[in-house]
Design a protein around this motif. Structure first.
Motif, PDB file in Angstrom:
ATOM      1  N   LEU A   1     -13.433  23.241  -7.503  1.00  0.00           N
ATOM      2  CA  LEU A   1     -15.091  23.476  -7.623  1.00  0.00           C
ATOM      3  C   LEU A   1     -15.742  24.438  -7.864  1.00  0.00           C
ATOM      4  O   LEU A   1     -16.492  24.734  -8.409  1.00  0.00           O
ATOM      5  N   HIS A   2     -14.865  25.601  -8.270  1.00  0.00           N
ATOM      6  CA  HIS A   2     -15.488  27.224  -8.731  1.00  0.00           C
ATOM      7  C   HIS A   2     -14.726  27.738 -10.020  1.00  0.00           C
ATOM      8  O   HIS A   2     -15.887  28.404 -10.650  1.00  0.00           O
ATOM      9  N   ASP A   3     -13.400  27.282 -10.170  1.00  0.00           N
ATOM     10  CA  ASP A   3     -12.809  27.678 -11.102  1.00  0.00           C
ATOM     11  C   ASP A   3     -12.901  26.963 -12.218  1.00  0.00           C
ATOM     12  O   ASP A   3     -13.351  26.987 -13.694  1.00  0.00           O
ATOM     13  N   LEU A   4     -12.447  25.487 -12.229  1.00  0.00           N
ATOM     14  CA  LEU A   4     -13.240  24.456 -12.534  1.00  0.00           C
ATOM     15  C   LEU A   4     -14.899  24.097 -13.299  1.00  0.00           C
ATOM     16  O   LEU A   4     -14.775  23.548 -13.752  1.00  0.00           O
ATOM     17  N   ASP A   5     -15.461  24.476 -12.200  1.00  0.00           N
ATOM     18  CA  ASP A   5     -16.752  23.991 -11.758  1.00  0.00           C
ATOM     19  C   ASP A   5     -16.907  22.563 -12.129  1.00  0.00           C
ATOM     20  O   ASP A   5     -18.360  21.904 -12.623  1.00  0.00           O
ATOM     21  N   ARG A   6     -16.222  21.798 -11.297  1.00  0.00           N
ATOM     22  CA  ARG A   6     -16.557  20.243 -11.372  1.00  0.00           C
ATOM     23  C   ARG A   6     -16.566  19.454  -9.595  1.00  0.00           C
ATOM     24  O   ARG A   6     -16.168  20.406  -8.698  1.00  0.00           O
ATOM     25  N   GLY A   7     -16.727  18.376  -9.325  1.00  0.00           N
ATOM     26  CA  GLY A   7     -17.419  18.053  -8.077  1.00  0.00           C
ATOM     27  C   GLY A   7     -15.924  17.850  -7.921  1.00  0.00           C
ATOM     28  O   GLY A   7     -14.925  17.123  -8.239  1.00  0.00           O
ATOM     29  N   LEU A   8     -16.197  17.551  -6.324  1.00  0.00           N
ATOM     30  CA  LEU A   8     -15.195  15.942  -5.869  1.00  0.00           C
ATOM     31  C   LEU A   8     -15.427  15.566  -4.588  1.00  0.00           C
ATOM     32  O   LEU A   8     -16.397  15.440  -3.897  1.00  0.00           O
ATOM     33  N   THR A   9     -14.676  14.522  -4.257  1.00  0.00           N
ATOM     34  CA  THR A   9     -15.106  14.157  -3.098  1.00  0.00           C
ATOM     35  C   THR A   9     -13.517  13.462  -2.415  1.00  0.00           C
ATOM     36  O   THR A   9     -12.478  13.705  -2.913  1.00  0.00           O
ATOM     37  N   ARG A  10     -13.682  14.083  -1.016  1.00  0.00           N
ATOM     38  CA  ARG A  10     -12.534  13.573   0.137  1.00  0.00           C
ATOM     39  C   ARG A  10     -12.277  12.219   0.022  1.00  0.00           C
ATOM     40  O   ARG A  10     -13.262  12.439   0.867  1.00  0.00           O
ATOM     41  N   LEU A  11     -10.897  12.381   0.168  1.00  0.00           N
ATOM     42  CA  LEU A  11     -10.564  10.293   0.788  1.00  0.00           C
ATOM     43  C   LEU A  11      -9.746  10.270   1.920  1.00  0.00           C
ATOM     44  O   LEU A  11      -8.864  11.836   2.013  1.00  0.00           O
ATOM     45  N   ASN A  12     -10.453   9.682   3.101  1.00  0.00           N
ATOM     46  CA  ASN A  12      -8.888   9.849   4.211  1.00  0.00           C
ATOM     47  C   ASN A  12      -8.068   8.704   3.784  1.00  0.00           C
ATOM     48  O   ASN A  12      -8.547   7.426   3.252  1.00  0.00           O
ATOM     49  N   GLY A  13      -6.839   9.097   3.457  1.00  0.00           N
ATOM     50  CA  GLY A  13      -5.824   7.841   3.428  1.00  0.00           C
ATOM     51  C   GLY A  13      -4.710   8.591   4.569  1.00  0.00           C
ATOM     52  O   GLY A  13      -3.996   9.571   5.816  1.00  0.00           O
ATOM     53  N   ALA A  14      -3.200   7.730   4.506  1.00  0.00           N
ATOM     54  CA  ALA A  14      -2.585   7.735   5.273  1.00  0.00           C
ATOM     55  C   ALA A  14      -0.988   7.248   4.466  1.00  0.00           C
ATOM     56  O   ALA A  14      -1.104   6.874   3.063  1.00  0.00           O
ATOM     57  N   GLY A  15      -0.360   7.742   4.620  1.00  0.00           N
ATOM     58  CA  GLY A  15       1.775   8.261   3.845  1.00  0.00           C
ATOM     59  C   GLY A  15       1.048   6.029   4.395  1.00  0.00           C
ATOM     60  O   GLY A  15       1.974   5.825   5.485  1.00  0.00           O
ATOM     61  N   GLY A  16       2.015   5.286   3.795  1.00  0.00           N
ATOM     62  CA  GLY A  16       3.017   4.029   3.203  1.00  0.00           C
ATOM     63  C   GLY A  16       3.900   4.441   4.170  1.00  0.00           C
ATOM     64  O   GLY A  16       4.594   3.295   4.700  1.00  0.00           O
ATOM     65  N   TYR A  17       4.489   5.169   4.086  1.00  0.00           N
ATOM     66  CA  TYR A  17       6.062   5.493   4.984  1.00  0.00           C
ATOM     67  C   TYR A  17       5.977   5.787   6.869  1.00  0.00           C
ATOM     68  O   TYR A  17       6.014   5.587   7.359  1.00  0.00           O
ATOM     69  N   THR A  18       5.117   7.451   6.265  1.00  0.00           N
ATOM     70  CA  THR A  18       5.281   7.627   7.692  1.00  0.00           C
ATOM     71  C   THR A  18       3.737   7.342   8.221  1.00  0.00           C
ATOM     72  O   THR A  18       3.775   7.147   9.685  1.00  0.00           O
ATOM     73  N   GLY A  19       2.375   7.440   7.942  1.00  0.00           N
ATOM     74  CA  GLY A  19       1.913   7.329   8.783  1.00  0.00           C
ATOM     75  C   GLY A  19       0.836   8.170   8.551  1.00  0.00           C
ATOM     76  O   GLY A  19      -0.552   8.313   9.457  1.00  0.00           O
ATOM     77  N   THR A  20       1.631   8.694   8.082  1.00  0.00           N
ATOM     78  CA  THR A  20       0.813  10.654   8.640  1.00  0.00           C
ATOM     79  C   THR A  20      -0.375   9.883   8.120  1.00  0.00           C
ATOM     80  O   THR A  20      -0.303   9.786   6.911  1.00  0.00           O
ATOM     81  N   GLU A  21      -1.414  10.769   8.781  1.00  0.00           N
ATOM     82  CA  GLU A  21      -3.366  10.632   7.644  1.00  0.00           C
ATOM     83  C   GLU A  21      -3.050  12.198   6.533  1.00  0.00           C
ATOM     84  O   GLU A  21      -2.396  12.663   7.601  1.00  0.00           O
ATOM     85  N   ARG A  22      -3.601  12.363   5.618  1.00  0.00           N
ATOM     86  CA  ARG A  22      -3.892  12.773   5.081  1.00  0.00           C
ATOM     87  C   ARG A  22      -5.009  12.510   3.785  1.00  0.00           C
ATOM     88  O   ARG A  22      -5.708  11.549   4.150  1.00  0.00           O
ATOM     89  N   THR A  23      -5.540  13.592   3.249  1.00  0.00           N
ATOM     90  CA  THR A  23      -7.037  13.823   2.770  1.00  0.00           C
ATOM     91  C   THR A  23      -6.050  13.957   1.045  1.00  0.00           C
ATOM     92  O   THR A  23      -5.230  14.386   0.752  1.00  0.00           O
ATOM     93  N   VAL A  24      -6.693  12.923   0.472  1.00  0.00           N
ATOM     94  CA  VAL A  24      -6.951  12.541  -1.133  1.00  0.00           C
ATOM     95  C   VAL A  24      -7.873  13.501  -1.556  1.00  0.00           C
ATOM     96  O   VAL A  24      -8.986  13.286  -1.231  1.00  0.00           O
ATOM     97  N   LEU A  25      -7.800  13.634  -2.621  1.00  0.00           N
ATOM     98  CA  LEU A  25      -8.661  14.700  -3.157  1.00  0.00           C
ATOM     99  C   LEU A  25      -9.567  13.937  -5.291  1.00  0.00           C
ATOM    100  O   LEU A  25      -8.004  13.232  -5.597  1.00  0.00           O
ATOM    101  N   MET A  26     -10.732  13.434  -4.574  1.00  0.00           N
ATOM    102  CA  MET A  26     -11.026  13.166  -6.324  1.00  0.00           C
ATOM    103  C   MET A  26     -11.588  13.471  -7.080  1.00  0.00           C
ATOM    104  O   MET A  26     -13.173  13.883  -6.596  1.00  0.00           O
ATOM    105  N   VAL A  27     -11.145  13.275  -8.851  1.00  0.00           N
ATOM    106  CA  VAL A  27     -11.671  14.697  -9.176  1.00  0.00           C
ATOM    107  C   VAL A  27     -11.702  13.649 -10.505  1.00  0.00           C
ATOM    108  O   VAL A  27     -11.510  13.235 -10.976  1.00  0.00           O
TER     109      VAL A  27
END
Length: 303
Positions: free
Chosen positions: A237-263
């Motif tokens: 956001l500040h160094d590259l000065d680009r917007g981004l979107t946070r996507l909600n994902g989950a690990g295929g093996y562990t099932g652990t929820e995590r955030t994926v950034l799309m830029v």
């Protein structure tokens, strides 16, 4: 994977007034679209008569068939194009419904007319490679303009849709099959070298259509998976000065929820993005792919 909140960088906002747009459904809108259909058809006809026909480049489609029949039986290309386009259009209406509309009818008639009217123009080159490249570019530009006007020149695209309906073959494969048959026929009627040049022409045409449709300014979309997404989001956001979107994902093996950034970035920002991400988290997982067109209020792709 579902979308969550989206944050925008400063330079991704374009505060300028929107460009003038022609309102759909108005007389000016129809004049503009039919003007594109006529202009594109004229460019196709000129490219055909200046490059492809005199050098026997049959790079698919009804125009390619007309090159073959001219050589075999001396049938004028415009007459053969009408003889194929009009029945295909009528069959399309009969079996596929009226979705083709007036523009397809106009394109199916006008393109052969322009081919007929410009048939006495002098070839611009007798070099087979140059004729293939420039003829392919001309066809691509013309078709791209026609498509921008939401029009069609009929031809084997209609045959492909009929084949798709009655056989279940995918539309893309049906188009490739029909164009391939024309090129194979060119190999038998002319020679193998002419068929290979026709294949080059078909490739050049398809790429040129893409350029006319979406332009040269391709963007890249990056998906970033990391344990330090907040820190990475900060530098994007500040160094590259680009917007981004946070996507909600989950690990295929562990099932652990995590955030994926799309830029979404321009091509010359890819290296900078990777450097910034790796400086924050050397173990970050980054996927970068093509984004052929980026649309949306407030987004401006700066290069």
């Amino acid at each position: 994977m579902t979308a969550s909140t989206a944050d925008k960088g400063k330079s991704t906002h374009d505060t300028r007034q929107p460009a003038f747009r022609i309102k759909k459904g108005t007389a000016l809108h129809y004049i503009f679209e039919y003007g594109l259909l006529l202009l594109g058809s004229l460019i196709i006809a000129l490219s055909f008569n200046w490059f492809l026909k005199p050098n026997q480049v049959a790079s698919g489609g009804v125009t390619g068939i007309s090159v073959l029949t001219l050589h075999l039986w001396g049938i004028q290309p415009a007459l053969m194009q009408w003889a194929l386009n009009i029945p295909l259009f009528l069959l399309g209406i009969l079996f596929l419904g009226r979705q083709f509309g007036l523009k397809t009818a106009v394109g199916s008639f006008v393109l052969p007319l322009f081919v007929l009217l410009t048939q006495h123009g002098e070839p611009l080159t007798d070099n087979l490679l140059l004729a293939t490249i420039y003829g392919g570019i001309g066809l691509g530009v013309g078709l791209g303009i026609v498509f921008r006007g939401r029009g069609s020149t009929g031809g084997l695209d209609l045959a492909a849709q009929l084949l798709h309906k009655f056989t279940g073959i995918s539309l893309g494969i049906a188009v490739a099959m029909l164009d391939g048959l024309v090129i194979v026929a060119a190999g038998f009627i002319f020679d193998a070298e002419k068929a290979l040049f026709a294949l080059i022409g078909l490739y050049v045409t398809s790429k040129t259509i893409d350029i006319v449709q979406v332009g040269f300014n391709y963007a890249k979309v990056a998906y970033i998976i990391s344990e330090r997404v907040d820190d990475i989001a900060e530098v994007v956001l500040h160094d590259l000065d680009r917007g981004l979107t946070r996507l909600n994902g989950a690990g295929g093996y562990t099932g652990t929820e995590r955030t994926v950034l799309m830029v979404v970035v321009s091509q010359n920002e890819v290296s900078r993005l990777k450097e910034l991400v790796k400086s924050v988290d050397p173990a970050a997982f980054i996927i970068i792919s093509e984004a052929r067109e980026v649309l949306g209020k407030g987004f401006k792709l700066e290069t």
